[in-house]
Enzyme design. Structure first.
Site, PDB file in Angstrom:
ATOM      1  N   GLU A  90     -22.071  43.458  16.937  1.00 46.96           N
ATOM      2  CA  GLU A  90     -22.270  44.889  17.181  1.00 46.96           C
ATOM      3  C   GLU A  90     -20.999  45.614  17.620  1.00 46.96           C
ATOM      4  O   GLU A  90     -20.776  46.752  17.232  1.00 46.96           O
ATOM      5  CB  GLU A  90     -23.383  45.103  18.210  1.00 46.96           C
ATOM      6  CG  GLU A  90     -24.745  44.695  17.689  1.00 46.96           C
ATOM      7  CD  GLU A  90     -25.853  44.910  18.700  1.00 46.96           C
ATOM      8  OE1 GLU A  90     -26.123  46.065  19.061  1.00 46.96           O
ATOM      9  OE2 GLU A  90     -26.445  43.914  19.153  1.00 46.96           O
TER      10      GLU A  90
ATOM     11  N   ARG B 134     -27.047  47.529  24.547  1.00 46.13           N
ATOM     12  CA  ARG B 134     -26.417  46.226  24.826  1.00 46.13           C
ATOM     13  C   ARG B 134     -25.493  46.283  26.032  1.00 46.13           C
ATOM     14  O   ARG B 134     -25.133  45.248  26.578  1.00 46.13           O
ATOM     15  CB  ARG B 134     -25.667  45.727  23.590  1.00 46.13           C
ATOM     16  CG  ARG B 134     -24.545  46.624  23.117  1.00 46.13           C
ATOM     17  CD  ARG B 134     -24.036  46.179  21.764  1.00 46.13           C
ATOM     18  NE  ARG B 134     -22.913  46.968  21.274  1.00 46.13           N
ATOM     19  CZ  ARG B 134     -22.991  48.161  20.711  1.00 46.13           C
ATOM     20  NH1 ARG B 134     -24.177  48.737  20.565  1.00 46.13           N
ATOM     21  NH2 ARG B 134     -21.911  48.789  20.283  1.00 46.13           N
TER      22      ARG B 134
ATOM     23  N   LYS C  35     -33.633  51.564  11.495  1.00 41.14           N
ATOM     24  CA  LYS C  35     -34.775  52.037  12.297  1.00 41.14           C
ATOM     25  C   LYS C  35     -35.335  53.333  11.703  1.00 41.14           C
ATOM     26  O   LYS C  35     -36.548  53.510  11.590  1.00 41.14           O
ATOM     27  CB  LYS C  35     -34.370  52.255  13.760  1.00 41.14           C
ATOM     28  CG  LYS C  35     -34.176  50.963  14.554  1.00 41.14           C
ATOM     29  CD  LYS C  35     -33.811  51.228  16.020  1.00 41.14           C
ATOM     30  CE  LYS C  35     -33.609  49.927  16.787  1.00 41.14           C
ATOM     31  NZ  LYS C  35     -33.208  50.086  18.190  1.00 41.14           N
TER      32      LYS C  35
ATOM     33  N   SER D  80     -34.246  51.920  25.077  1.00 41.97           N
ATOM     34  CA  SER D  80     -34.633  53.251  24.582  1.00 41.97           C
ATOM     35  C   SER D  80     -36.090  53.565  24.897  1.00 41.97           C
ATOM     36  O   SER D  80     -36.473  54.726  25.022  1.00 41.97           O
ATOM     37  CB  SER D  80     -34.441  53.321  23.064  1.00 41.97           C
ATOM     38  OG  SER D  80     -35.304  52.380  22.438  1.00 41.97           O
TER      39      SER D  80
ATOM     40  N   HIS E 155     -26.342  17.198  14.620  1.00 37.95           N
ATOM     41  CA  HIS E 155     -27.334  16.560  13.760  1.00 37.95           C
ATOM     42  C   HIS E 155     -27.493  17.318  12.443  1.00 37.95           C
ATOM     43  O   HIS E 155     -28.399  17.018  11.667  1.00 37.95           O
ATOM     44  CB  HIS E 155     -28.669  16.452  14.499  1.00 37.95           C
ATOM     45  CG  HIS E 155     -28.562  15.586  15.723  1.00 37.95           C
ATOM     46  ND1 HIS E 155     -28.738  14.222  15.698  1.00 37.95           N
ATOM     47  CD2 HIS E 155     -28.216  15.887  17.000  1.00 37.95           C
ATOM     48  CE1 HIS E 155     -28.541  13.726  16.915  1.00 37.95           C
ATOM     49  NE2 HIS E 155     -28.213  14.723  17.712  1.00 37.95           N
TER      50      HIS E 155
ATOM     51  N   THR F  34     -38.630  50.989  20.864  1.00 40.95           N
ATOM     52  CA  THR F  34     -38.532  49.873  19.912  1.00 40.95           C
ATOM     53  C   THR F  34     -39.925  49.391  19.539  1.00 40.95           C
ATOM     54  O   THR F  34     -40.726  49.003  20.405  1.00 40.95           O
ATOM     55  CB  THR F  34     -37.676  48.755  20.539  1.00 40.95           C
ATOM     56  OG1 THR F  34     -36.368  49.295  20.727  1.00 40.95           O
ATOM     57  CG2 THR F  34     -37.597  47.528  19.675  1.00 40.95           C
TER      58      THR F  34
ATOM     59  N   SER G 259     -37.216  47.505  27.027  1.00 36.57           N
ATOM     60  CA  SER G 259     -36.624  48.257  25.912  1.00 36.57           C
ATOM     61  C   SER G 259     -35.777  49.371  26.494  1.00 36.57           C
ATOM     62  O   SER G 259     -36.310  50.267  27.167  1.00 36.57           O
ATOM     63  CB  SER G 259     -37.698  48.856  24.994  1.00 36.57           C
ATOM     64  OG  SER G 259     -37.097  49.775  24.089  1.00 36.57           O
TER      65      SER G 259
ATOM     66  N   GLY H 292     -30.260  43.745  22.561  1.00 36.83           N
ATOM     67  CA  GLY H 292     -29.580  43.876  23.850  1.00 36.83           C
ATOM     68  C   GLY H 292     -30.534  43.981  25.022  1.00 36.83           C
ATOM     69  O   GLY H 292     -30.147  43.706  26.165  1.00 36.83           O
ATOM     70  N   SER H 293     -31.788  44.352  24.776  1.00 31.01           N
ATOM     71  CA  SER H 293     -32.773  44.403  25.867  1.00 31.01           C
ATOM     72  C   SER H 293     -33.434  43.045  26.070  1.00 31.01           C
ATOM     73  O   SER H 293     -33.629  42.615  27.206  1.00 31.01           O
ATOM     74  CB  SER H 293     -33.851  45.450  25.567  1.00 31.01           C
ATOM     75  OG  SER H 293     -33.277  46.742  25.560  1.00 31.01           O
TER      76      SER H 293
END
Ligand code: F6R
Length: 356
Positions: A243, A159, A352, A109, A259, A112, A107, A65-66
């Protein structure tokens, strides 16, 4: 027992029904997009950056989301981008990165690990760095290193801070000479978004485009197809469906899809219920528009539905943000129809945590 498709689609999507599922009121953050655009401009100004020249262009380092903000900003600039604007979505920068590239480390938070690795890599190279974050380790490091920080308010799901990340990338692109400044386009887009929130939001009609699409997609695996300007928006829809609605969803682009993936659709219905959404935009190549019509025709028997969604607005900034808003609302409504709280992303947190 799981709800049948008709039970899912018959549910209302009024404010009360939404609030009953959307326990943390993610809807307020999604509907706040116009205000976030305006506030994001102030946040960039508060960092008091004076323009500089990066002949090598800009890399936006960030995940999920960042990171999407950099791709959306590039789509908004389109042909007006005068230097490369690229994304780094892993543990480090592309091998060709030189000190004359600006690296925007994004980021929400600030914790990350991939983005922190890019921050370190850019520092080791001697590239100019700018950080956009709400805090964490990234803010600490930037403060210690004298790297400018564009602040983002706390309390969002990363996000849901998409406007902050996109505006920061757009403004930094302007500041480092990778594109023109887009301040007035952002103001116009914020006003336009306000009208769209009324039309597509919870108070909007039960047969609004957003609610109708959510009902059409809620019991299928959506495949979202963009092209050019709309390509990163297709990816945003996919990730928001993942999400918020907690369903598999995939993104592809035209003409490439014609293709390869189009052949896979020949057996789609024997494997799962797939639906396809194609984006149309003022900048879509005329041959791609023909391809959308033909591709729909050729896959329709294997799909639960195929849909064409047109961007709204005049400028690229308005058009990109219109589709971002629509996708955010559709994914939230799909969550509500499926009875799933759109906010928590426990498995991302678990993963995480297990990497620590
Ligand atoms: C969660 C989300 C994720 C995060 C990603 C990176 O809402 O959208 O995709 O954005 O895990 O985390 P941050 O944004 O904090 O760097």
């Amino acid at each position: 027992m799981a709800a049948s498709p008709s039970e899912l689609t018959e549910q209302r999507l009024d404010p009360e029904s939404i609030a009953a599922v959307d326990a943390s009121d993610l809807l307020a953050d999604v509907a706040g997009l116009p205000e976030h655009v305006r506030d994001a401009k102030w946040k960039v100004e508060s960092a008091q950056l004076t323009p500089w020249d990066s002949p090598g262009g800009m890399i936006v380092a960030g995940m999920g989301g960042s990171g999407i903000g950099g791709l959306l900003a590039r789509a908004m600039l389109g042909d007006h981008a005068s230097r490369p604007i690229l994304a780094a979505r892993t543990y480090g920068l592309p091998a060709w990165t030189t000190p004359d590239v600006t690296v925007l480390c994004a980021s929400y938070s600030g914790n990350t690990e991939e983005t922190l690795a890019c921050y370190e890599a850019a520092g080791a190279l001697g590239a100019r760095r700018v950080v956009v974050t709400s805090g964490g380790r990234l803010a600490e490091l930037a403060r210690a290193d004298g790297v400018p920080v564009i602040p983002v308010a706390g309390g969002f799901q990363p996000r849901a801070a998409v406007a902050y990340m996109t505006v920061a990338a757009l403004e930094v692109a302007g500041l480092c000479g990778a594109g023109p400044r887009m301040g007035s386009e952002l103001d116009v887009a914020a006003d336009h978004l306000e009208q769209l929130v009324v039309e597509w939001g919870a108070e909007g009609a039960e047969d609004s485009q957003s609610k109708t699409l959510a009902r059409a997609l809620c019991d299928s695996v959506p495949v979202i197809v963009g092209s050019g300007v709309t390509q990163p928006i297709a990816y945003r829809w996919k990730t928001q469906l993942n999400e918020n609605a907690k369903i598999p969803a995939f993104a592809h682009e035209l003409p490439e899809m014609d293709h390869n993936e189009i052949v896979g659709w020949q057996n789609a219905s024997s494997l799962a219920r797939f639906a396809a959404v194609f984006f149309d935009d003022a900048d879509t190549h005329p041959r791609v528009q023909e391809r959308i019509a033909l591709t729909r025709e050729l896959i329709s028997e294997q799909a639960t539905g195929t849909f064409v969604v047109a961007s709204r607005g005049v400028t690229a900034v308005e058009r990109v943000l219109s589709l971002v808003l629509l996708g955010d609302l559709v994914s939230l409504y799909v969550a509500v129809l499926r009875g799933v709280d759109p906010t928590p992303v426990d498995v991302i947190e678990e993963l995480k945590g297990r990497l620590d």
